[in-house]
Design a protein around this motif. Structure first.
Motif, PDB file in Angstrom:
ATOM      1  N   THR A  47       0.833  -1.205   0.000  1.00 43.71           N
ATOM      2  CA  THR A  47       0.000   0.000   0.000  1.00 43.71           C
ATOM      3  C   THR A  47       0.864   1.250   0.000  1.00 43.71           C
ATOM      4  N   ALA A  50       2.556   1.636  -3.475  1.00 47.13           N
ATOM      5  CA  ALA A  50       1.597   2.103  -4.482  1.00 47.13           C
ATOM      6  C   ALA A  50       1.300   3.583  -4.288  1.00 47.13           C
ATOM      7  N   CYS A  87       0.591   0.548 -13.914  1.00 46.84           N
ATOM      8  CA  CYS A  87       0.209   1.950 -13.778  1.00 46.84           C
ATOM      9  C   CYS A  87      -0.588   2.355 -15.017  1.00 46.84           C
ATOM     10  N   THR A 101      -3.808   5.585 -11.503  1.00 45.85           N
ATOM     11  CA  THR A 101      -3.844   4.455 -10.577  1.00 45.85           C
ATOM     12  C   THR A 101      -2.561   3.652 -10.709  1.00 45.85           C
ATOM     13  N   GLN A 103      -0.930   0.095  -9.227  1.00 45.11           N
ATOM     14  CA  GLN A 103      -1.245  -1.144  -8.517  1.00 45.11           C
ATOM     15  C   GLN A 103       0.021  -1.980  -8.372  1.00 45.11           C
ATOM     16  N   THR A 105       1.393  -5.727  -6.905  1.00 48.75           N
ATOM     17  CA  THR A 105       0.967  -7.069  -6.517  1.00 48.75           C
ATOM     18  C   THR A 105       2.196  -7.913  -6.204  1.00 48.75           C
ATOM     19  N   SER A 125      -2.414  -7.502  -3.224  1.00 49.14           N
ATOM     20  CA  SER A 125      -2.231  -6.345  -4.085  1.00 49.14           C
ATOM     21  C   SER A 125      -2.771  -5.096  -3.389  1.00 49.14           C
ATOM     22  N   SER A 127      -3.521  -0.779  -4.345  1.00 48.13           N
ATOM     23  CA  SER A 127      -3.537   0.248  -5.389  1.00 48.13           C
ATOM     24  C   SER A 127      -3.803   1.614  -4.771  1.00 48.13           C
ATOM     25  N   THR A 129      -4.957   5.639  -6.107  1.00 45.70           N
ATOM     26  CA  THR A 129      -5.438   6.479  -7.201  1.00 45.70           C
ATOM     27  C   THR A 129      -5.359   7.935  -6.782  1.00 45.70           C
TER      28      THR A 129
END
Length: 133
Positions: A47, A50, A87, A101, A103, A105, A125, A127, A129
Motif C-alpha cells: 500500500t 503504491a 500503472c 492508478t 497497482q 501485486t 495487491s 492500489s 489512485t
C-alpha cells in the motif's frame, strides 16, 4: 511419633503429559500468528509503495516509467520478491485532473519467512489512485 500419610494422589508425569498435549497447539498458534503478521506487514508495504508511485506519477511531469522505476526501487529496498507494478498510461502532457492508478501485486509465498505451503499461489495487491496535478 508418626507422621500422617499424605492423601494426595501422585501427580508424577502429569505435567509432562500436559506439555506433550499442549505444546503442538501452542506452536501452531504462534507460527500462525507470525505468518499472519508477516502477511499484514507485506500488505501495508505494498500500500505504501503504491501510494508513493501514484504521488510521483500524479505530480507535474510525472510519467508511467517514473512511477514504475520508483516502485521497483522501493520493492528492492524492502526486499519484496516477485512483485509486479502496473500503472495507468500517462505522459508528461497528460491533462490535469486525470485519475492515475498504480497497482502493486506480490505473492505471499515468495515473501514468507516460515512455512509457505499454506500460501501457495496467493497474492496480495494494493492500489492507489490520485488526480493528476
Amino acid at each position: 511419633v508418626r507422621r500422617p500419610v499424605c492423601s494426595r494422589p501422585q501427580r508424577r508425569g502429569a505435567a509432562l503429559v500436559e506439555l506433550a498435549v499442549c505444546l503442538p497447539m501452542m506452536l501452531i498458534i504462534t507460527l500462525g500468528a507470525i505468518e499472519t503478521a508477516n502477511a499484514i506487514f507485506l500488505k501495508q508495504c505494498l500500500t505504501s509503495i503504491a501510494y508513493e508511485g501514484a504521488r510521483l506519477a500524479s505530480g507535474p511531469g510525472g510519467t508511467t516509467a517514473d512511477a514504475q522505476t520508483l516502485c521497483q526501487q522501493l520493492l528492492t529496498a524492502r526486499k519484496i520478491n516477485g512483485a509486479t507494478v502496473s500503472c495507468t498510461s500517462i505522459t508528461a502532457s497528460t491533462a490535469a485532473g486525470t485519475p492515475i492508478t498504480v497497482q502493486v501485486t506480490a505473492t505471499v509465498d515468495n515473501n514468507s519467512i516460515g512455512i509457505s505451503k499454506y500460501f501457495k499461489s496467493r497474492s496480495l495487491s494494493a492500489s492507489a489512485t490520485m488526480a493528476r496535478m
